[in-house]
Structure formats: C-alpha cells, structure tokens
Enzyme design. Structure first.
Site, mmCIF file in Angstrom:
data_model
loop_
_atom_site.group_PDB
_atom_site.id
_atom_site.type_symbol
_atom_site.label_atom_id
_atom_site.label_comp_id
_atom_site.label_asym_id
_atom_site.label_seq_id
_atom_site.Cartn_x
_atom_site.Cartn_y
_atom_site.Cartn_z
ATOM 1 N N TYR A 111 13.437 -5.124 -2.514
ATOM 2 C CA TYR A 111 12.574 -4.853 -1.349
ATOM 3 C C TYR A 111 11.962 -3.474 -1.536
ATOM 4 C CZ TYR A 111 11.450 -5.131 3.679
ATOM 5 O OH TYR A 111 10.808 -5.178 4.889
ATOM 6 N N ARG A 120 -3.185 -6.005 2.528
ATOM 7 C CA ARG A 120 -2.580 -4.704 2.891
ATOM 8 C C ARG A 120 -1.113 -4.760 2.471
ATOM 9 N NH1 ARG A 120 1.618 -3.502 4.928
ATOM 10 N NH2 ARG A 120 1.581 -3.688 7.181
ATOM 11 N N LYS A 141 10.615 -10.861 1.017
ATOM 12 C CA LYS A 141 10.993 -11.035 2.428
ATOM 13 C C LYS A 141 11.897 -12.257 2.583
ATOM 14 C CE LYS A 141 8.485 -7.805 4.634
ATOM 15 N NZ LYS A 141 8.868 -6.878 5.687
ATOM 16 N N GLU A 167 2.495 -11.727 6.992
ATOM 17 C CA GLU A 167 2.978 -10.490 6.367
ATOM 18 C C GLU A 167 1.868 -9.808 5.583
ATOM 19 O OE1 GLU A 167 6.503 -9.679 6.712
ATOM 20 O OE2 GLU A 167 5.655 -7.734 6.146
ATOM 21 N N ASP A 168 1.698 -8.542 5.835
ATOM 22 C CA ASP A 168 0.799 -7.681 5.064
ATOM 23 C C ASP A 168 -0.633 -8.212 4.959
ATOM 24 O OD1 ASP A 168 3.083 -6.238 4.955
ATOM 25 O OD2 ASP A 168 3.115 -5.956 2.789
ATOM 26 N N ASP A 182 5.127 -9.848 11.284
ATOM 27 C CA ASP A 182 6.239 -8.936 11.041
ATOM 28 C C ASP A 182 5.800 -7.479 11.160
ATOM 29 O OD1 ASP A 182 8.855 -8.353 10.213
ATOM 30 O OD2 ASP A 182 8.215 -8.136 8.132
ATOM 31 N N ASP A 183 4.610 -7.174 10.684
ATOM 32 C CA ASP A 183 4.146 -5.781 10.678
ATOM 33 C C ASP A 183 3.853 -5.282 12.090
ATOM 34 O OD1 ASP A 183 4.076 -5.481 7.765
ATOM 35 O OD2 ASP A 183 2.602 -7.088 7.917
ATOM 36 N N ASN A 237 5.399 2.698 4.009
ATOM 37 C CA ASN A 237 6.027 2.265 2.756
ATOM 38 C C ASN A 237 4.991 2.193 1.650
ATOM 39 O OD1 ASN A 237 8.583 1.751 3.944
ATOM 40 N ND2 ASN A 237 7.759 -0.147 4.805
HETATM 41 N N1 NDP Z 1 8.919 0.522 8.279
HETATM 42 C C1 NDP Z 1 8.459 -0.689 8.509
HETATM 43 O O1 NDP Z 1 9.209 -1.619 8.833
HETATM 44 C C2 NDP Z 1 6.998 -0.953 8.388
HETATM 45 C C3 NDP Z 1 6.162 -0.065 7.799
HETATM 46 N N2 NDP Z 1 4.831 -0.320 7.703
HETATM 47 C C4 NDP Z 1 4.007 0.657 6.998
HETATM 48 O O2 NDP Z 1 3.118 1.277 7.892
HETATM 49 C C5 NDP Z 1 1.934 1.615 7.204
HETATM 50 C C6 NDP Z 1 0.746 1.134 8.021
HETATM 51 O O3 NDP Z 1 0.761 -0.266 8.152
HETATM 52 P P1 NDP Z 1 -0.201 -1.003 9.196
HETATM 53 O O4 NDP Z 1 -0.062 -0.404 10.542
HETATM 54 O O5 NDP Z 1 0.028 -2.437 9.061
HETATM 55 O O6 NDP Z 1 -1.615 -0.638 8.565
HETATM 56 P P2 NDP Z 1 -3.020 -0.567 9.292
HETATM 57 O O7 NDP Z 1 -4.037 -0.479 8.238
HETATM 58 O O8 NDP Z 1 -3.116 -1.618 10.318
HETATM 59 O O9 NDP Z 1 -2.955 0.831 10.072
HETATM 60 C C7 NDP Z 1 -3.022 2.097 9.466
HETATM 61 C C8 NDP Z 1 -3.537 3.065 10.514
HETATM 62 O O10 NDP Z 1 -3.413 4.382 10.031
HETATM 63 C C9 NDP Z 1 -4.644 5.072 10.278
HETATM 64 N N3 NDP Z 1 -4.763 6.167 9.332
HETATM 65 C C10 NDP Z 1 -5.001 6.104 8.014
HETATM 66 N N4 NDP Z 1 -5.026 7.331 7.482
HETATM 67 C C11 NDP Z 1 -4.798 8.194 8.495
HETATM 68 C C12 NDP Z 1 -4.699 9.617 8.586
HETATM 69 N N5 NDP Z 1 -4.824 10.369 7.506
HETATM 70 N N6 NDP Z 1 -4.447 10.153 9.789
HETATM 71 C C13 NDP Z 1 -4.305 9.378 10.889
HETATM 72 N N7 NDP Z 1 -4.372 8.030 10.866
HETATM 73 C C14 NDP Z 1 -4.620 7.451 9.680
HETATM 74 C C15 NDP Z 1 -5.687 3.988 10.120
HETATM 75 O O11 NDP Z 1 -6.876 4.365 10.734
HETATM 76 P P3 NDP Z 1 -8.269 3.862 10.078
HETATM 77 O O12 NDP Z 1 -8.277 2.387 10.257
HETATM 78 O O13 NDP Z 1 -9.268 4.588 10.896
HETATM 79 O O14 NDP Z 1 -8.231 4.283 8.649
HETATM 80 C C16 NDP Z 1 -4.997 2.853 10.860
HETATM 81 O O15 NDP Z 1 -5.142 2.996 12.257
HETATM 82 C C17 NDP Z 1 2.035 1.000 5.815
HETATM 83 O O16 NDP Z 1 2.409 2.000 4.905
HETATM 84 C C18 NDP Z 1 3.140 0.010 5.946
HETATM 85 O O17 NDP Z 1 3.864 -0.132 4.739
HETATM 86 C C19 NDP Z 1 4.255 -1.450 8.242
HETATM 87 C C20 NDP Z 1 5.054 -2.391 8.822
HETATM 88 C C21 NDP Z 1 6.485 -2.239 8.899
HETATM 89 C C1 PYR Z 2 8.127 -3.230 5.793
HETATM 90 C C2 PYR Z 2 6.836 -3.857 5.879
HETATM 91 O O1 PYR Z 2 6.721 -4.966 6.369
HETATM 92 C C3 PYR Z 2 5.678 -3.160 5.406
HETATM 93 O O2 PYR Z 2 5.778 -2.015 4.994
HETATM 94 O O3 PYR Z 2 4.603 -3.759 5.427
HETATM 95 MG MG MG Z 3 4.870 -5.852 5.911
#
Ligand code: NDP
Ligand code: PYR
Ligand code: MG
Length: 603
Positions: free
Chosen positions: A184, A237, A255, A327-328, A350-351, A459
């Site tokens: 993972y 993504r 997963k 997912e993603d 999941d995200d 991540n």
């Molecule tokens: N720990 C866990 O279980 C999980 C972790 N994650 C992680 O979270 C991260 C984001 O995933 P996700 O939310 O799905 O992705 P998205 O693309 O949906 O969201 C990312 C967000 O971050 C913003 N952003 C990017 N760069 C910056 C910056 N420099 N300053 C402020 N905001 C910024 C983007 O804005 P804009 O669109 O304007 O660029 C967007 O709103 C990934 O790395 C993913 O691996 C996700 C799911 C689960």
């Molecule tokens: C953990 C997870 O689902 C992610 O980083 O997208």
């Molecule tokens: Mg994910």
C-alpha cells in the site's frame, strides 16, 4: 437442498478417467447429489455443519457445535467459521498435480502433506521435505527483508500473491505493520509509476474505450462469478502523483488486498477494475512500456457513456448488492459520479467518504483524550478537493448531530482555503503537495495552541505536507500528528512519538464488510459516522500517550469487525439491510465471516 447462485462449472477430473462434471456445482466438503435438479452439490460436511437456505436465497454456513454462523455467501469454505473443516480443492476443475501447484488459490507449495501429495498426484513434483505454513511465512519474511529497495519487496509480494494466495495473506495479516507500506502507500505509488516496466501478469479487469458496447462481455471474462466488491479507478488522480492512466491498476489491486487482509473479504469476491479512457500524461504516452491506450483522455459524453455502461453492466452481472468503491478519480469526475450513482447503486468514494470517516475518527479520539468538543474547534484545510471537502462535510455533520445546530451553521467553523486570521486549532493537509506545512506554518499552529492537531494526509510520503520529524520538532514536541503515509517513530527530548497513520485503510475494509454482511443496498452518511465512532472507540489512553490518534494496525481485523458491526447495525436501523434476520452478535458474526488464510486439508 438447493442453493441459488451456484458456481457454474464444467471441467475435468485429474485422473485418466476424465469426465465432464454436471454444470451446477458448489464447492467444499463431501458431495451430495441434489435429486431435484440433477446437480452435484459439494456441501460442507453435514456431521459438523449444515448449509441452510437464507430467506433471500443466500447460503450461510452454521456450525452446530459452536452455534456460530458465518460466511457472506461463502460456499467457498474460505471463512473463519469453517476453517477446521476439510475441503476438496475445487475450482473450475478439480486442481491436481502440476496444475494444483500452479493454482494460486489452492497451492500450498512445500506445505502439502504426504497424504495430499499421494492423493493429488504431486509425488515427484515437489522435493521430499514437508514444512508448515508458519515456516513458509518465516522464510518469505526473511527473503523480503533481504531486499533493500521497497519496490523489490513489492514485486516479491505480488509474485507471492500470484503463486500462493493463502501464504500471501497469512504473511500480510501476521506482519501487517511491516508489510502495509509495501503493498500500500507509499510503495504502491512507485509501483504505479513504474507499472509498465514491472508488469509481468495482468491483474484485475481492464476496460478501455475499445470495449464500448461490450463491457458486460468483458466482465464475464473474469473467472470468478460471485463478486461482492469492486474497486474501480480511471487512473486520473493516483495518490498525489497525478494522472497515471492505466498504470493506476496498482491502486485497486492494493486496496482489494487490504479488503481481504484487513477486512476479511474473501479474495475470490474482490474485483479490481481500471477504466482506461486514455491519459493526459505526456511522459506515459511517450513511454514504450506504457500498457494503456495511447491517446488523450476521453471527456464529456464519451467518458460518461463508458462509465454508465460499466455501472449498468456491473449491476446486471453481479446484482443489486455489489459494492463499488470509486478510487482515485480526479476531482472533476469524482463528485459527479458519486452523486449520479449514489441513489441507484451501492457505491462510495473512498477518497471523499472513507477519508472523511478516518479523519473524523482521529478527531473524536483527540477530543476524548484532550478534552473539549469538535464544536469548539476551528478547522483549517490546505486543499479543498475530494479529501478536504469530504472531511469538512462529515465534521460539520457530526457537530450538527452533537449540538443540534443546523448544518449551515456548523460549516462556518471550517475554512477550506488559506486564511491567516482564523487561528485554527486543527490543521488538515489534503493538497497533494509535499512540504506545504512549512516551519512558519507549524510554528504558528504551536504558538496558537498548547496541543496543535496537525494532519498531513497527502500521499505518498513525498507529497506529505510535512514529516513527523518536522511536526514534532517545529512544535517542540507538542503536536498531535497523523499522516496519510506512515512515518517511523520519532525521538524528541525524552519522548518517543509514534505518528498515527490517518489513512482510509482503517475504514473501507470494515465499512465494506459491514455493508456486505448486512446486504446493504445503499451507503448512507450515518454509516460513515458510525464507522468513525467505532474506530475512535478502539483508541486507548495508552495509544494516545504514545502520540497515536488511531489504534495500531496490528489489531486491524478486530477493529474492522467492530466497524463492520456498527455499519451493519446502522444499515438495519435505516432499513437499508436485506440480509434478514440480523445476526444477534454482529461483532462475532463479522469475525466469523472473515476470510481465513490458514491452509485447508485436502481430502
Ligand atoms: N490519507 C488518506 O487516507 C487520503 C489521502 N489523500 C491524499 O490527499 C491528496 C489530495 O487528494 P484529493 O483531495 O482527492 O485531490 P483533489 O485534486 O481533489 O484536491 C486537491 C486540492 O488541493 C488544492 N491544492 C493544490 N495545491 C495546493 C497548494 N499549493 N495550496 C493549497 N491548495 C492546493 C487543489 O486546488 P486546485 O484544484 O485549485 O489546484 C485541490 O483543491 C492526495 O495526495 C491524496 O493522496 C486522499 C484520500 C485519502
Ligand atoms: C489513501 C488514498 O486513498 C489516497 O491517497 O488516495
Ligand atoms: Mg485514494
């Protein structure tokens, strides 16, 4: 005795008297001829257990000695409730001899007993020694530890999964804390980046634009028929690594390994799917080892039509209760897909939702040990995408339930953009951008709060908003820190801090098990809240004193059983469950349903 949905089978016996078997056969145990339809039923040994028909046509195994029932449609003899009972190694045909050694579902390698070697035509195909599964685990762990490079460990694990599924899961379950970072995050991220060059055998089902109009046929090519959970991505993504196209397949595969290892869903019920609509990643399009379609991503109607065909085909092939985990997917599709299919399918993202539930659990446990309530906090998110808004909404919902304040009011406590004036007590990073929680940011949090709560959720490790070391050092050891990818314990002053892993891996396996075991037909937000409460309920003072907002992963199956029980209870309460009547003890039932990686004795 009659079972619905028996596996359709035609095949051959291994011996020289080859013959075609009748076509309706269910696996495991001593055989009974079903006179009513002429089919051969391989039912669990009736002296120790009976198969009874459920009201809805599902088969459940009940052990009359213990009274414990189990097996979510488990006529496969893979669950904990029946692990002591001998079975026949049935698949499409009776596996034996050379083919048995190459059948990952039934292969035991050197652990085949003398008796099994005799009766299954294995003499001479194995060296003389017979060893236990425990010794095999020890040997594999020893071998994996020899590799210095995590990706090599990953490849060794994938190779084992292809060779000997039970050994793979036994190894993973017994050494979950050591091996989770391999199968993972973070290593799976690197595996996806290099998926084309490390590719050796196909995993899961690939559905591409070329399959338009034939998606149902494609699904039917998959050998397993009784699928209970699908994890699907379109690769746009992948973690915080961006568009990896078809190479995103590593994520559904990873997963689903966790669904089995952490949540106990049997591997044969899990289906990884990648929908290939092209990629906008120029590097991949130019990569000679790229395994996907070499074209720009399809968008708009073309994209929507393929996705719709897939969603329709899945339900047609596997029924109403198939769980589909998105997912993603990229932000611009993820919310739309969830909204579109949330009312017609058993789906969750999941995200958005799994992440929300795990973060809420961490916050509930932080409040439990620090004192205070969620309603008193001010939340600042860096990143307002799937994870960020998903978490924010669930926190607002929880506060609203706790205080009876309207949701519109509770949302006002949460800032999803940079806002220097709000004096946050809780900082949550979901930006996908590494090192964005700078020294100044963490110091500002520490100056505002005695115990600043900081989640770096992005991540893999390279994208984490800050490291554990940075969080503890810059806050002078006061931060309550958790991260999406694991960090090693960190020594600061006289203390050793163990950073918690705030990852949806705590939630989705138990959530999925709860949905499946109750026969839920829809996912409801209250189930996410129930899952968060159940997870937070497993955190002890001892965990918290070490800096942990989550219980250790080594107890994950117990944790998943509790989450599953609460999710199932909620499904029954909301009238969304179809497996009736509800089991009396949902935690015990969840445990009894779980896939057991122990080898079975072949008669
Ligand atoms: N720990 C866990 O279980 C999980 C972790 N994650 C992680 O979270 C991260 C984001 O995933 P996700 O939310 O799905 O992705 P998205 O693309 O949906 O969201 C990312 C967000 O971050 C913003 N952003 C990017 N760069 C910056 C910056 N420099 N300053 C402020 N905001 C910024 C983007 O804005 P804009 O669109 O304007 O660029 C967007 O709103 C990934 O790395 C993913 O691996 C996700 C799911 C689960
Ligand atoms: C953990 C997870 O689902 C992610 O980083 O997208
Ligand atoms: Mg994910």
């Amino acid at each position: 005795m009659r079972l619905n949905n028996p596996a359709s089978i035609s095949g051959s016996f291994p011996d020289k008297h080859r013959r075609i078997l009748p076509t309706r056969v269910v696996v495991a145990g001593s055989s009974n001829r079903d006179k009513s339809n002429g089919s051969l039923l391989m039912a669990t040994d009736e002296s120790t257990a009976t198969l009874k028909e459920m009201r809805d046509g599902y088969a459940e195994v009940v052990d009359p000695k213990s009274g414990v029932s189990g097996g979510v449609q488990d006529v496969y003899g893979e669950d904990t409730a029946t692990e002591d009972q001998p079975v026949t190694p049935w698949s499409v045909s009776v596996a034996s001899g050379y083919s048995l050694l190459r059948d990952p579902h039934h292969n035991k390698g050197l652990a085949f007993s003398e008796k099994e070697r005799n009766s299954h035509y294995l003499r001479g195909l194995l060296p003389p020694t017979v060893i236990s599964q425990e010794l095999q685990v020890k040997k594999m762990l020893h071998n994996i530890r020899q590799y210095q490079v995590p990706l090599q460990k990953y490849m060794a694990m994938m190779d084992l999964q292809e060779r000997n599924q039970k050994l793979f899961y036994k190894l993973l379950i017994d050494n979950v804390e050591e091996l989770l970072p391999i199968v993972y995050t973070p290593t799976v991220g690197e595996a996806c980046q290099k998926y084309g060059s490390i590719y050796s055998r196909p995993q899961g089902v690939f559905i591409s634009l070329k399959d338009k109009g034939k998606v149902l046929e494609v699904l039917r090519n998959w050998p397993e028929k009784n699928i209970q959970v699908i994890v699907v991505t379109d690769g746009e993504r992948i973690l915080g690594l961006g568009d990896l196209g078809c190479h995103g397949m590593g994520i559904p595969v990873g997963k689903l390994s966790l669904y089995t290892a952490l949540g106990g869903i049997r591997p044969s019920a899990c289906l990884p799917v990648t929908i290939d609509v092209g990629t906008n990643n120029e590097k991949l399009l130019d990569d000679e080892f790229y395994i996907g379609l070499r074209q720009k991503r399809a968008i708009g109607q073309e994209y929507a039509e393929l996705l719709h065909e897939f969603m329709t085909a899945v339900k047609q092939n596997y029924g109403e209760r198939i769980l589909i985990q998105f997912e993603d997917f990229a932000n611009h599709n993820a919310f739309d897909l969830l909204e579109k299919y949330g009312t017609t399918h058993l789906v969750f993202n999941d995200d958005i939702q799994g992440t929300a539930s795990v973060v809420l659990a961490g916050l509930i446990s932080a409040m439990k040990f620090l004192g205070g309530s969620l309603a008193d906090q001010r939340f600042l998110f860096l990143g307002a995408g799937e994870a960020g808004t998903g978490i924010a909404e669930l926190i607002a919902l929880e506060i609203s339930k706790q205080t009876n304040m309207p949701l519109e009011e509770t949302r006002k406590k949460i800032w999803l953009v940079d806002s220097k004036a709000i004096k946050p007590t809780i900082l949550i990073g979901t930006s996908g951008q590494g090192r964005t929680f700078t020294k100044e940011v963490v110091e500002a949090m520490a100056s505002l709060n005695e115990k600043p709560i900081i989640f770096s959720l992005s991540n893999p490790t390279s994208q984490s908003e800050c490291t554990a070391e940075e969080a503890y050092t810059w806050s002078q050891g006061r931060a309550i820190f958790a991260s999406g990818s694991p960090f090693d314990p960190f020594e600061y002053g006289d203390n050793v801090f163990v950073p918690g892993q705030a990852n949806n891996a705590y939630i989705f396996p138990g959530l999925g098990l709860g949905l499946i075991m109750s026969g839920a037909i829809r996912v409801h937000d209250d189930m996410l809240l129930a899952a968060a409460e159940a997870l937070a309920g497993q955190v002890t003072q001892e965990n918290f004193d070490k800096g942990l907002l989550y219980p250790p992963f080594k107890n994950i199956r117990k944790i998943s059983a509790h989450i599953a029980a609460e999710v199932a209870a909620k499904a029954y309460e909301l009238g969304l469950a179809t497996r009736l009547p509800p089991p009396k003890d949902l935690v015990k039932y969840a445990e009894s349903c779980m896939y057991s990686p122990a080898y079975r004795t072949y008669r």
